[in-house]
Scaffold this active site. Structure first.
Site, short mmCIF file in Angstrom:
data_model
loop_
_atom_site.label_atom_id
_atom_site.label_comp_id
_atom_site.label_asym_id
_atom_site.label_seq_id
_atom_site.Cartn_x
_atom_site.Cartn_y
_atom_site.Cartn_z
N CYS A 1 0.92 5.23 -4.41
CA CYS A 1 1.10 6.08 -3.24
C CYS A 1 2.11 7.16 -3.61
O CYS A 1 2.70 7.13 -4.69
CB CYS A 1 1.58 5.27 -2.04
N CYS B 1 4.45 8.30 -1.02
CA CYS B 1 5.50 8.41 0.02
C CYS B 1 6.91 8.15 -0.51
O CYS B 1 7.86 8.77 -0.04
CB CYS B 1 5.18 7.49 1.19
N LYS C 1 -5.10 -0.48 6.66
CA LYS C 1 -3.64 -0.34 6.80
C LYS C 1 -3.36 0.37 8.11
O LYS C 1 -3.71 1.53 8.30
CB LYS C 1 -3.07 0.45 5.62
N ARG D 1 10.57 0.64 4.91
CA ARG D 1 10.92 2.06 4.74
C ARG D 1 12.39 2.23 4.41
O ARG D 1 12.77 3.16 3.72
CB ARG D 1 10.51 2.84 5.99
N LYS E 1 -3.20 -4.97 6.28
CA LYS E 1 -1.76 -4.80 6.39
C LYS E 1 -1.45 -4.15 7.74
O LYS E 1 -2.03 -3.11 8.05
CB LYS E 1 -1.24 -3.90 5.25
#
Length: 331
Positions: A120, A122, A200, A210, A253
């Protein structure tokens, strides 16, 4: 026939009888252990919102890999915290990026340990979104799906080059499985499987993660690409698309509030189903246990058993080592 001839309690009378007829059996082989890796030296730093989960620098990572091995864990899922971030997540596909370096290290220390690389952007973008951001003509910032795919393919190939055994794309861009499958095949990695984050949800259960991955979006949210928690037919469409595009495993998820979705994937597809027992699910149990409100060991094993009973073939869980050790100690 009915009571008193039929007595269901007969098969519950002793521990041996209950074990003999038990329908769902949880083992260490069911678990994938997520690990957060960061730069620096001599770092083993506990994540405040996830007690018992740590950031590890590369020089401290081996001790955690050995601990997982000793517990019987066969697979780890690596998340990286980069030194620098930019608008296009350059560190995600840097051959010497944190996930790539950690992968090479794990394969040196424990060649038989399966390394799964989260794919990913992010954690690596300065805006915290899972793709490339462009300004729409309306003035709104949007994630560009197709341009993001190009960078995700680069990340996946670089992870495979570093030795990752499984690529796990978590970005929820349309076409991500097809793009990554083609990219891996073209680069000579046709044998590397894809564990797709197929279903997700845009969930409130990701908060502690996070914090751990420093990946909170700096503006807006991820609802334009992650799924609406109210939908299950959409989940089946997402999974069906990923199967057609070449996914080897399908993930749901989060897990705890989505047991029905796990069951639906199990009943509709013949690929292995993976449940992600996510950060807030872990943190809630930890917080309640710290207050003496529940038996942590009993609750964790019951939750994980429930996920497997619902249809999960594998479970990604921060409790992997604890659960494996508890299962080995039946006293």
């Amino acid at each position: 026939m009915s009571y008193p001839i039929v007595r269901h309690r007969r098969l519950r009378r002793t521990a041996a009888l209950r074990g003999l007829v038990r329908e769902t059996v949880l083992t260490a082989n069911d678990f994938i252990y997520p690990i957060f890796v960061t730069y620096g030296t001599n770092i083993k730093e506990e994540i405040p919102s996830m007690p018992g989960v740590y950031h590890f620098s590369l020089d401290r990572l081996e001790e955690e890999i050995r601990r997982a091995q000793n517990a019987g864990i066969q697979a780890v899922l690596l998340f990286g915290i980069p030194e620098t971030k930019d608008a296009v997540g350059t560190s995600a596909y840097d051959p010497n990026g944190i996930v790539q370096e950690a992968t090479r290290a794990v394969k040196r220390w424990a060649p038989d340990m399966l390394v799964i690389a989260d794919t990913c952007l992010c954690q690596f973008t300065d805006h915290g979104h899972c793709g490339v951001i462009h300004q729409h003509s309306s003035g709104a910032a949007v994630v560009d799906n197709d341009e993001s795919l190009e960078l995700l393919v680069r990340a996946a190939v670089s992870q495979a080059e570093a030795g990752a055994d499984v690529i796990a794309p978590s970005n929820m861009m349309d076409g991500f499985v097809q793009a990554i499958r083609a990219g891996l095949d073209d680069a000579g990695y046709a044998d590397i499987p894809i564990l797709s984050y197929s279903v997700k949800y845009a969930s409130a259960f990701y908060g502690p993660f996070r914090d751990a991955a420093h990946s909170a979006p700096q503006f807006g949210d991820r609802k334009t690409y992650q799924m609406d928690p109210a939908n299950i037919r959409e989940a089946l469409r997402e999974a069906e698309t990923d199967v057609a595009e070449g996914a080897d495993m399908l993930m749901v998820k989060p897990a705890l509030a989505y047991m029905d979705v796990i069951r639906a994937l199990k009943e509709n597809f013949d690929l292995p189903v993976v449940a992600y027992n996510v950060s807030a699910e872990y943190a809630m149990v930890k917080a309640a246990a710290a207050n003496g409100w529940l038996d942590e060991r009993a609750i964790v094993l019951e939750l994980l058993t429930g996920m497997k009973r619902a249809g999960a073939d594998l479970i990604i869980t921060y409790d992997a080592i604890n659960a494996a050790e508890w299962l080995a100690d039946r006293t």
